[in-house]
Design a protein around this motif. Structure first.
Motif, PDB file in Angstrom:
ATOM      1  N   LYS A 110      17.572   6.499  18.307  1.00  0.00           N
ATOM      2  CA  LYS A 110      17.710   7.593  19.174  1.00  0.00           C
ATOM      3  C   LYS A 110      15.940   8.659  19.030  1.00  0.00           C
ATOM      4  O   LYS A 110      15.567   9.508  19.885  1.00  0.00           O
ATOM      5  N   GLU A 111      14.833   7.776  18.572  1.00  0.00           N
ATOM      6  CA  GLU A 111      13.582   8.472  18.796  1.00  0.00           C
ATOM      7  C   GLU A 111      13.061   8.541  20.457  1.00  0.00           C
ATOM      8  O   GLU A 111      12.354   9.417  20.576  1.00  0.00           O
ATOM      9  N   HIS A 112      13.823   7.549  20.974  1.00  0.00           N
ATOM     10  CA  HIS A 112      13.244   7.141  22.230  1.00  0.00           C
ATOM     11  C   HIS A 112      14.293   7.704  23.327  1.00  0.00           C
ATOM     12  O   HIS A 112      13.579   7.449  24.637  1.00  0.00           O
ATOM     13  N   VAL A 113      15.251   7.683  22.972  1.00  0.00           N
ATOM     14  CA  VAL A 113      16.535   8.490  23.901  1.00  0.00           C
ATOM     15  C   VAL A 113      16.463  10.234  24.161  1.00  0.00           C
ATOM     16  O   VAL A 113      16.374  10.526  23.386  1.00  0.00           O
ATOM     17  N   ASP A 114      16.487  10.696  25.453  1.00  0.00           N
ATOM     18  CA  ASP A 114      16.514  11.698  25.750  1.00  0.00           C
ATOM     19  C   ASP A 114      18.795  12.011  24.876  1.00  0.00           C
ATOM     20  O   ASP A 114      19.145  11.765  26.168  1.00  0.00           O
ATOM     21  N   ILE A 115      18.986  12.653  24.381  1.00  0.00           N
ATOM     22  CA  ILE A 115      20.236  13.018  24.760  1.00  0.00           C
ATOM     23  C   ILE A 115      20.638  14.441  24.279  1.00  0.00           C
ATOM     24  O   ILE A 115      19.543  15.287  23.530  1.00  0.00           O
ATOM     25  N   PRO A 116      21.122  15.239  25.791  1.00  0.00           N
ATOM     26  CA  PRO A 116      20.859  16.273  25.291  1.00  0.00           C
ATOM     27  C   PRO A 116      21.410  17.335  24.067  1.00  0.00           C
ATOM     28  O   PRO A 116      21.953  16.748  23.396  1.00  0.00           O
ATOM     29  N   GLN A 117      20.866  18.296  23.502  1.00  0.00           N
ATOM     30  CA  GLN A 117      20.699  19.162  22.042  1.00  0.00           C
ATOM     31  C   GLN A 117      22.193  19.646  21.991  1.00  0.00           C
ATOM     32  O   GLN A 117      23.180  19.732  21.119  1.00  0.00           O
ATOM     33  N   ILE A 134      26.081   6.519  18.160  1.00  0.00           N
ATOM     34  CA  ILE A 134      25.195   4.658  17.700  1.00  0.00           C
ATOM     35  C   ILE A 134      26.262   3.987  19.786  1.00  0.00           C
ATOM     36  O   ILE A 134      25.125   4.254  20.365  1.00  0.00           O
ATOM     37  N   SER A 135      26.913   4.581  19.599  1.00  0.00           N
ATOM     38  CA  SER A 135      27.077   3.809  21.428  1.00  0.00           C
ATOM     39  C   SER A 135      26.865   4.908  22.410  1.00  0.00           C
ATOM     40  O   SER A 135      26.153   3.811  23.201  1.00  0.00           O
ATOM     41  N   GLU A 136      26.841   5.516  22.489  1.00  0.00           N
ATOM     42  CA  GLU A 136      26.133   6.590  23.283  1.00  0.00           C
ATOM     43  C   GLU A 136      24.172   6.728  23.275  1.00  0.00           C
ATOM     44  O   GLU A 136      24.543   6.568  25.020  1.00  0.00           O
ATOM     45  N   VAL A 137      24.104   6.413  22.187  1.00  0.00           N
ATOM     46  CA  VAL A 137      22.451   6.935  21.946  1.00  0.00           C
ATOM     47  C   VAL A 137      21.835   5.082  23.279  1.00  0.00           C
ATOM     48  O   VAL A 137      20.958   4.917  24.127  1.00  0.00           O
ATOM     49  N   LEU A 138      22.512   3.916  22.185  1.00  0.00           N
ATOM     50  CA  LEU A 138      22.467   2.435  23.530  1.00  0.00           C
ATOM     51  C   LEU A 138      22.849   2.956  24.588  1.00  0.00           C
ATOM     52  O   LEU A 138      22.228   2.195  25.476  1.00  0.00           O
ATOM     53  N   ARG A 139      23.851   3.359  24.769  1.00  0.00           N
ATOM     54  CA  ARG A 139      24.249   3.954  26.384  1.00  0.00           C
ATOM     55  C   ARG A 139      23.669   3.672  27.302  1.00  0.00           C
ATOM     56  O   ARG A 139      23.335   3.681  28.346  1.00  0.00           O
ATOM     57  N   VAL A 220      14.956   1.523  31.656  1.00  0.00           N
ATOM     58  CA  VAL A 220      14.585   2.108  29.901  1.00  0.00           C
ATOM     59  C   VAL A 220      12.933   2.837  29.975  1.00  0.00           C
ATOM     60  O   VAL A 220      11.694   2.208  30.424  1.00  0.00           O
ATOM     61  N   GLY A 221      13.104   3.426  29.029  1.00  0.00           N
ATOM     62  CA  GLY A 221      12.337   3.996  28.743  1.00  0.00           C
ATOM     63  C   GLY A 221      10.794   3.182  28.393  1.00  0.00           C
ATOM     64  O   GLY A 221      10.816   2.837  27.549  1.00  0.00           O
ATOM     65  N   ASP A 222       9.715   4.046  28.421  1.00  0.00           N
ATOM     66  CA  ASP A 222       8.347   3.263  27.740  1.00  0.00           C
ATOM     67  C   ASP A 222       8.653   3.315  26.179  1.00  0.00           C
ATOM     68  O   ASP A 222       8.050   2.111  25.945  1.00  0.00           O
ATOM     69  N   GLY A 223       8.532   4.515  25.665  1.00  0.00           N
ATOM     70  CA  GLY A 223       8.406   4.610  24.204  1.00  0.00           C
ATOM     71  C   GLY A 223       9.373   3.491  23.721  1.00  0.00           C
ATOM     72  O   GLY A 223       9.294   2.434  23.203  1.00  0.00           O
ATOM     73  N   LEU A 224      10.616   3.113  24.308  1.00  0.00           N
ATOM     74  CA  LEU A 224      12.148   2.410  24.084  1.00  0.00           C
ATOM     75  C   LEU A 224      11.347   0.591  24.338  1.00  0.00           C
ATOM     76  O   LEU A 224      11.917   0.264  23.144  1.00  0.00           O
ATOM     77  N   LYS A 225      10.746   0.414  24.648  1.00  0.00           N
ATOM     78  CA  LYS A 225      10.239  -0.494  25.509  1.00  0.00           C
ATOM     79  C   LYS A 225       9.092  -0.988  24.273  1.00  0.00           C
ATOM     80  O   LYS A 225       9.202  -2.288  23.713  1.00  0.00           O
TER      81      LYS A 225
END
Length: 250
Positions: A110-117, A134-139, A220-225
């Motif tokens: 979640k630290e590396h995923v942009d979930i809308p406020q 969890i499923s939404e963040v991983l998706r 996939v974002g660089d931070g998550l990679k």
């Protein structure tokens, strides 16, 4: 209490994450560099630790289950009672630890995923189930396709249902359930936390972490990679242990 001072510096363990939360530098009128004090922050991703804990409890569950089956063949009710309890206690701990591992993985991803406020606000206001978050963040983080996303959501729903039964036990009495391998109707906990279920829950939990972290997708974002690159070497030994003992992950 000892009055001795701690050894100088900070002791780090392989795999620890180190960051400097704030650092400012400037040049004064004399041309000298001035910098703010440097404070280190240290972090430990707990995903692999909890998966390892869950696996050890799974092995204990398996051992108790084998002895339970032997007691069944011997028709020894005293031994059946003893190992029924041991299997259930170890299985409950394995299932609970696997759930915590997924929580830890989710928190790090979640630290590396942009979930809308706005989405986060909805989750909070509607008390959205943990498995859905969890499923939404991983998706979003791993760019999962609809079919994979639905499968992940269904697995997480099942896993957290079992985890919640362990973490939030119901007091009092309830209808008994069939312990399938023992072929006896008994307390629901003995049936729920038996080896068959603990093995399934752990295997699926490990599979989620392993297969998403090694997923190759340019989106996939660089931070998550970068996070996954550090995690994979800690997960692969667990995947190899599972494969040697139980076969390929689903």
């Amino acid at each position: 209490m000892s009055d001795s001072k701690p050894d100088p510096g900070v002791f780090l363990v392989k795999g620890d994450t180190v960051s400097i939360p704030s650092l400012t530098m400037s040049v004064n009128e004399q041309g000298e560099i001035e910098a703010s004090p440097v404070y280190l922050h240290i972090g430990i991703d707990m995903t692999a630790y909890w998966l390892d804990i869950a696996y050890k409890h799974l092995l204990a569950t398996e051992t108790a289950h084998k002895k339970l089956m032997q007691a069944k063949e011997e028709k020894d009710n005293e031994k059946i009672s003893r190992y029924l309890k041991k299997e259930s206690i170890a299985g409950m701990q394995s299932i609970m630890s696997a759930g915590i591992a997924l929580d830890a993985y989710y928190a790090s991803v979640k630290e590396h995923v942009d979930i809308p406020q706005a989405t986060i606000d909805i989750w909070r206001d509607k008390s959205t189930a943990r498995y859905k978050q969890i499923s939404e963040v991983l998706r979003v983080g791993f760019r999962l396709k609809p079919e994979s996303s639905k499968s992940l959501r269904d697995i997480l729903k099942q896993n957290f249902k079992f985890r919640d039964k362990a973490v939030h036990p119901s007091p009092g009495t309830a209808a008994p359930l069939l312990h399938a391998e023992l072929n006896k109707v008994t307390d629901w906990r003995y049936a729920t936390f038996r080896f068959y279920n603990a093995k399934a829950i752990y295997g699926l939990s490990l599979s989620i972490v392993f297969k998403t972290s090694i997923k190759k997708d340019s989106r996939v974002g660089d931070g998550l990679k970068a996070f996954c690159e550090k995690l994979i070497p800690r997960i692969k030994p667990l995947e190899r242990k599972w494969k040697r003992r139980f076969g390929d992950l689903l």
